[in-house]
Motif scaffolding. Structure first.
Motif, PDB file in Angstrom:
ATOM      1  N   GLN A 167      -1.374  -0.342   3.297  1.00 12.98           N
ATOM      2  CA  GLN A 167      -0.092  -0.234   4.158  1.00 12.98           C
ATOM      3  C   GLN A 167       0.947   0.623   4.116  1.00 12.98           C
ATOM      4  OE1 GLN A 167      -0.552  -2.427   7.067  1.00 12.98           O
ATOM      5  NE2 GLN A 167       0.960  -1.097   7.781  1.00 12.98           N
ATOM      6  N   LYS A 168       1.144   0.898   2.719  1.00 12.73           N
ATOM      7  CA  LYS A 168       2.387   1.769   2.424  1.00 12.73           C
ATOM      8  C   LYS A 168       1.800   3.496   2.803  1.00 12.73           C
ATOM      9  CE  LYS A 168       4.546  -0.437  -1.329  1.00 12.73           C
ATOM     10  NZ  LYS A 168       4.778  -0.606  -2.728  1.00 12.73           N
ATOM     11  N   LEU A 169       0.380   3.498   2.575  1.00  9.90           N
ATOM     12  CA  LEU A 169      -0.236   4.909   2.780  1.00  9.90           C
ATOM     13  C   LEU A 169      -0.177   4.875   4.414  1.00  9.90           C
ATOM     14  CD1 LEU A 169      -1.686   7.474   2.196  1.00  9.90           C
ATOM     15  CD2 LEU A 169      -3.733   6.183   2.278  1.00  9.90           C
ATOM     16  N   LEU A 170      -0.481   3.863   5.021  1.00  9.59           N
ATOM     17  CA  LEU A 170      -0.420   4.022   6.677  1.00  9.59           C
ATOM     18  C   LEU A 170       0.693   4.410   7.173  1.00  9.59           C
ATOM     19  CD1 LEU A 170      -3.002   1.250   7.884  1.00  9.59           C
ATOM     20  CD2 LEU A 170      -3.490   3.658   7.720  1.00  9.59           C
ATOM     21  N   THR A 182      -6.601  14.848  -0.297  1.00  2.80           N
ATOM     22  CA  THR A 182      -6.146  13.944  -1.316  1.00  2.80           C
ATOM     23  C   THR A 182      -5.846  12.448  -0.592  1.00  2.80           C
ATOM     24  OG1 THR A 182      -5.203  15.459  -2.875  1.00  2.80           O
ATOM     25  CG2 THR A 182      -4.396  13.445  -3.198  1.00  2.80           C
ATOM     26  N   LEU A 183      -5.087  12.483   0.427  1.00  3.29           N
ATOM     27  CA  LEU A 183      -4.513  11.127   1.031  1.00  3.29           C
ATOM     28  C   LEU A 183      -5.828  10.639   1.904  1.00  3.29           C
ATOM     29  CD1 LEU A 183      -0.900  12.154   2.261  1.00  3.29           C
ATOM     30  CD2 LEU A 183      -1.767  11.024   0.053  1.00  3.29           C
ATOM     31  N   ILE A 198       0.335  10.627  -5.072  1.00  3.89           N
ATOM     32  CA  ILE A 198       0.204   9.189  -4.834  1.00  3.89           C
ATOM     33  C   ILE A 198       1.159   8.311  -5.277  1.00  3.89           C
ATOM     34  CG2 ILE A 198      -1.442   7.333  -5.261  1.00  3.89           C
ATOM     35  CD1 ILE A 198      -3.706   9.776  -5.034  1.00  3.89           C
ATOM     36  N   ARG A 199       1.702   8.585  -6.500  1.00  2.12           N
ATOM     37  CA  ARG A 199       2.669   7.778  -6.900  1.00  2.12           C
ATOM     38  C   ARG A 199       3.930   7.637  -5.986  1.00  2.12           C
ATOM     39  NH1 ARG A 199       3.059  10.046 -11.365  1.00  2.12           N
ATOM     40  NH2 ARG A 199       1.592   8.502 -12.753  1.00  2.12           N
ATOM     41  N   LYS A 200       4.240   8.499  -5.421  1.00  2.00           N
ATOM     42  CA  LYS A 200       5.619   8.545  -4.457  1.00  2.00           C
ATOM     43  C   LYS A 200       5.349   7.574  -3.297  1.00  2.00           C
ATOM     44  CE  LYS A 200       7.599  12.870  -5.761  1.00  2.00           C
ATOM     45  NZ  LYS A 200       7.906  14.110  -5.468  1.00  2.00           N
ATOM     46  N   ILE A 201       3.978   7.889  -3.028  1.00  5.15           N
ATOM     47  CA  ILE A 201       3.537   7.125  -1.632  1.00  5.15           C
ATOM     48  C   ILE A 201       3.499   5.819  -1.767  1.00  5.15           C
ATOM     49  CG2 ILE A 201       1.697   6.707   0.256  1.00  5.15           C
ATOM     50  CD1 ILE A 201       1.646  10.055   0.063  1.00  5.15           C
ATOM     51  N   LEU A 202       2.921   5.384  -2.877  1.00  9.21           N
ATOM     52  CA  LEU A 202       2.506   3.756  -3.440  1.00  9.21           C
ATOM     53  C   LEU A 202       3.672   3.219  -4.092  1.00  9.21           C
ATOM     54  CD1 LEU A 202      -1.062   4.163  -4.603  1.00  9.21           C
ATOM     55  CD2 LEU A 202      -0.198   3.933  -2.475  1.00  9.21           C
ATOM     56  N   GLU A 203       4.864   4.083  -4.244  1.00  6.54           N
ATOM     57  CA  GLU A 203       5.887   3.522  -4.917  1.00  6.54           C
ATOM     58  C   GLU A 203       5.891   2.406  -6.165  1.00  6.54           C
ATOM     59  OE1 GLU A 203       7.382   1.495  -1.356  1.00  6.54           O
ATOM     60  OE2 GLU A 203       8.778   3.203  -0.819  1.00  6.54           O
ATOM     61  N   ASP A 204       4.694   3.213  -6.921  1.00  6.57           N
ATOM     62  CA  ASP A 204       4.331   2.121  -8.057  1.00  6.57           C
ATOM     63  C   ASP A 204       4.185   3.247  -9.329  1.00  6.57           C
ATOM     64  OD1 ASP A 204       3.396   0.703  -9.950  1.00  6.57           O
ATOM     65  OD2 ASP A 204       1.961  -0.325  -8.573  1.00  6.57           O
TER      66      ASP A 204
END
Length: 801
Positions: free
Chosen positions: A225-228, A277-278, A313-319
């Motif tokens: 959902q975060k990626l979308l 990548t995304l 990816i870490r920034k997008i997933l916030e994890d």
């Protein structure tokens, strides 16, 4: 009497042998169940430390744990890993036993006797069987006593036999009896045992029993959902309606739709700069939810891609917690059998127990580490294998698989698809023809995600290849040419084939009017990242400068130069270099120059030399019939032709030939009985049939396997926090803290070739720590310009980082 398996160093608390055997059995069952082999793996766990029931081991552990007497007193007397294999062999490998029972005994027995070293040869080049030497021929003085205590304390003989028959039922449902599958199956069971053994021991040391949770469905759902949401924000942004971004959106949506298909081996041929990548992450997150995958693993050729992709990816997933970057093994893999270390949990043992088994939901690692899991020596590598099952594996820039490892790579992927329930995505703008070689890759039919590939490649055209290979050019001429044009070009990227030529060009350019930056694998990851951040800032501000580097920048590094110069190499490398020019189509169509560098010595670089020759032939043909290549040297047609010619020319090099035994590694691991020369020699030598079902030379193959031609050792360098990490590694006590530090240390290591390491040692540039398991480079031997400086004249301005 209490029989001791381990003693905690800090409080001298004991773990009994029965507690450890049953604990390892339970964990191995959990790991083995992934392939429906819970009892097969559990059997290895149940028996692996049976030899600790001997009086000689109990005397040994009491001496070293409670009386501080040196372990060397009992060297050679504390073999506790043979007994379990011997028991299994004596009960289920006799004349009256079926071939299936013997097969089970050989697979599980090898894992048991090898859990402190490497899998043994069933038959070796000297026409002997190390496996038989251990399980049949080795005399264990207290063996009957150990077996008696095992059946008294752990499991009755009747229940044990029933457990073995349960394991046999699982095995019969799994195998197809091919030597290739049996090799991977043996590795898988070995992996389950090693990880279960180390995990149970670590849990005892940390005084906790954690639940083995590999169910990350809800986590993947939140990531998806975060990626979308991020992709929607791109679509609504200022540049959302630009043609190149519309194309990226379309390709991303195709990946989303494709994720509904069953697991298999698929290709994602997105052109460079197409947002793979995304797009691949979108596929992976949706597919993982739909088909209950346990983790997502990105496998890349260079650490530079790990750094960039993981950060994006870490920034997008916030994890930050659930993403693991695994660049290299910081701890030097000891070659000797470490059985004598087992018992007292010392600092050295804690380093081995540190969580290093790839149990994170999202992992970024390298091709070297991936291939090491299946083929290299050192059970630290194999420990991770079982966690590759039920996964989505994304191979970024898959064309970079080393040529000599192509067959081994294909067979590993075939196992993951066919038997380990994993889905595999091969991502690159330059797809290699891995399904057209011997030991071919079992790609799915209609397995390309991107529709209308030729049209897509045309739509992404952002540069023109300018062939300047008619006349060779040396470093001085190249420097003059760059100096005379650099300001008008604004920013220039130069990619050459060897580090020595790159370094000399950097030295020739750095006193010129423009800033010059140098990137090298002799720099640690954080150092390269700092330089790349500076480069990206200059690119954003349109400040004139020059960057010189080897091919490390080609695969996946998100930079966009006005002008690129590439030394002639494989067509895939030229395409990847072109991907660093006008990456986002911001400047219409820009020029990428291909040159023939006179100073490069490629005699020992066969892959680059062969690729260069084939590309030269395609360049010549292109001049005559450009329309056959859709008037583009980087077309799908040109790339397909290049790889077919390349693999045909390199056909004899694809199976990992080992000169010292004059045999391909594929033959050592995967030959049938009919094909096995060692087996024929055994029959001739001993005038008798070979008594084992299996005939693989697993230890010999592992001893000679190296992804790159020379052995390397990871050295922590004095850049940034490197010194602080060394200090903490020397003082930290808890395994959990060690695990965190080792992961952090990867960012500050450089892999040094064995010859270079010897030279650094002679020059007193290396400081060993923790009994030689970790190496540190002294400060004067690391340079801001070059990384590891073999002249010992390094100077670092640490305040600027």
């Amino acid at each position: 009497m209490v029989y001791i398996a381990h003693v905690r160093e800090n409080d001298q608390e004991i773990q009994t042998v029965s507690e450890h055997l049953l604990g390892v059995k339970r964990l191995a069952e959990v790991f083995g169940e992934k392939l429906g082999l819970a009892h097969v793996a559990g059997l290895a766990g149940l028996l692996h430390d049976l030899g600790k029931y001997t009086d000689v081991f109990q005397e040994y552990i009491i001496q070293v744990a409670f009386h501080q007497e040196p372990a060397e007193k009992k060297r050679g007397e504390v073999d506790h890993s043979t007994a379990g294999g011997k028991l299994l062999f004596s009960m289920f490998h006799n004349k009256n036993n079926t071939p299936q029972e013997k097969l089970l005994t050989e697979i599980v027995g090898n894992a048991i006797i090898s859990h402190h070293s490497n899998l043994h040869d069933y038959i070796s080049p000297d026409i002997k069987s190390d496996f038989l030497r251990r399980v049949r021929d080795k005399d264990l003085e207290e063996y009957p006593l150990a077996v008696e205590r095992f059946f008294e304390e752990v499991i009755t003989e009747k229940d044990f036999k029933q457990y073995v028959y349960n394991a046999l039922d699982e095995l019969m449902q799994f195998i197809d009896s091919s030597p290739t599958q049996i090799f991977f199956l043996t590795k898988f069971i070995f992996s389950c045992l090693v990880d279960a053994d180390r995990t149970d021991t670590r849990q005892f040391e940390e005084k906790r029993k954690e639940v083995q949770d590999s169910q990350f469905g809800s986590l993947f759902a939140s990531y998806y959902q975060k990626l979308l949401n991020k992709l929607i924000s791109f679509k609504k942004g200022k540049k959302g309606n630009e043609q190149i971004n519309k194309l990226r959106q379309e390709l991303s949506e195709q990946c989303d739709s494709f994720a509904d298909k069953p697991s298999g081996i698929y290709t994602l041929s997105i052109p460079t700069g197409g947002g793979k990548t995304l797009a691949s992450l979108r596929y992976a997150l949706k597919h993982a939810q739909k088909f209950d995958k346990q983790r997502i693993i990105y496998v890349v050729p260079f650490t530079t891609i790990i750094e960039q992709n993981a950060e994006e990816i870490r920034k997008i997933l916030e994890d930050d917690i659930h993403l693991l970057e695994h660049h290299s093994n910081v701890i030097d893999d000891e070659e000797e059998n470490d059985e004598l270390l087992d018992g007292l949990i010392t600092k050295r043992e804690k380093l081995k127990l540190a969580r290093d088994n790839w149990d994170s939901p999202i992992i970024f690692t390298t091709l070297v580490q991936f291939l090491n899991v299946f083929y290299a020596k050192g059970n630290r590598n194999t420990r991770r294998l079982h966690n590759l099952s039920h996964s989505v594996l994304i191979f970024d820039e898959v064309q970079k698989v080393p040529t000599k490892s192509v067959s081994l790579f294909n067979e590993a992927l075939n196992f993951l698809k066919k038997d380990a329930h994993s889905s595999i995505l091969l991502c690159t703008a330059t797809q290699p023809t891995l399904d057209h070689v011997n030991h071919s890759l079992l790609k799915n039919r209609d397995g390309e995600i991107v529709q209308n590939l030729p049209e897509v490649f045309k739509a992404f055209k952002r540069n023109e290849i300018i062939d300047r290979t008619g006349t060779q050019i040396n470093n001085n001429q190249l420097a003059d040419w760059i100096h005379s044009n650099a300001e008008s070009w604004v920013n220039t990227l130069v990619i050459l084939n060897t580090k020595s030529v790159v370094k000399k060009l950097y030295e020739a350019l750095k006193d010129g009017p423009l800033p010059v930056y140098h990137l090298s694998t002799t720099m640690c990851a954080v150092h390269r990242k700092d330089i790349l951040n500076k480069i990206k800032k200059l690119l954003k501000n349109k400040t004139p400068f020059i960057c010189v580097t080897t091919q490390l920048i080609e695969a996946g590094v998100d930079v966009s130069f006005k002008r690129v110069i590439r030394s002639l190499a494989g067509l895939d490398s030229i395409a990847q270099a072109a991907g660093r020019c006008n990456r986002h189509g911001e400047d219409g169509v820009q020029d990428v120059y291909v040159i023939d560098h006179a100073d490069e010595k490629l005699t020992r670089l066969k892959e680059i030399k062969t690729g260069k020759e084939i590309t030269g032939n395609i360049l010549a043909r292109y001049k005559k019939v450009a329309e056959e290549y859709d008037k583009s040297l980087l077309s799908y047609t040109a790339m397909n032709e290049y790889f077919q010619h390349y693999y045909k020319k390199m056909e004899t090099d694809l199976n990992y030939y080992i000169p010292k035994v004059e045999k391909d590694m594929t033959k050592l691991l995967m030959a049938t009985r009919r094909e096995n020369d060692y087996l024929k020699a055994y029959v001739k030598k001993y005038k008798a049939g070979f008594p084992l079902v299996l005939t693989g030379s697993y230890k010999t193959a592992a001893d000679y396997f190296q992804v790159i031609d020379q052995q390397t050792t990871s050295v922590i360098v004095p850049y940034g926090d490197g010194k602080e990490i060394i200090a903490k590694l020397n003082s930290v006590k808890r395994i959990e803290d060690l695990s965190k530090l080792l992961k952090r240390a990867q960012q500050y290591t450089v892999n040094v070739y064995s010859q270079a390491l010897r030279q650094l040692n002679q020059d007193n540039a290396i400081v060993p720590h923790l009994e030689g398991m970790i190496y540190e480079l002294r400060e004067n031997w690391y340079s801001e310009d070059y990384g590891v400086d073999f002249k010992g004249e390094g100077e670092m301005d640490f305040m600027s980082f």
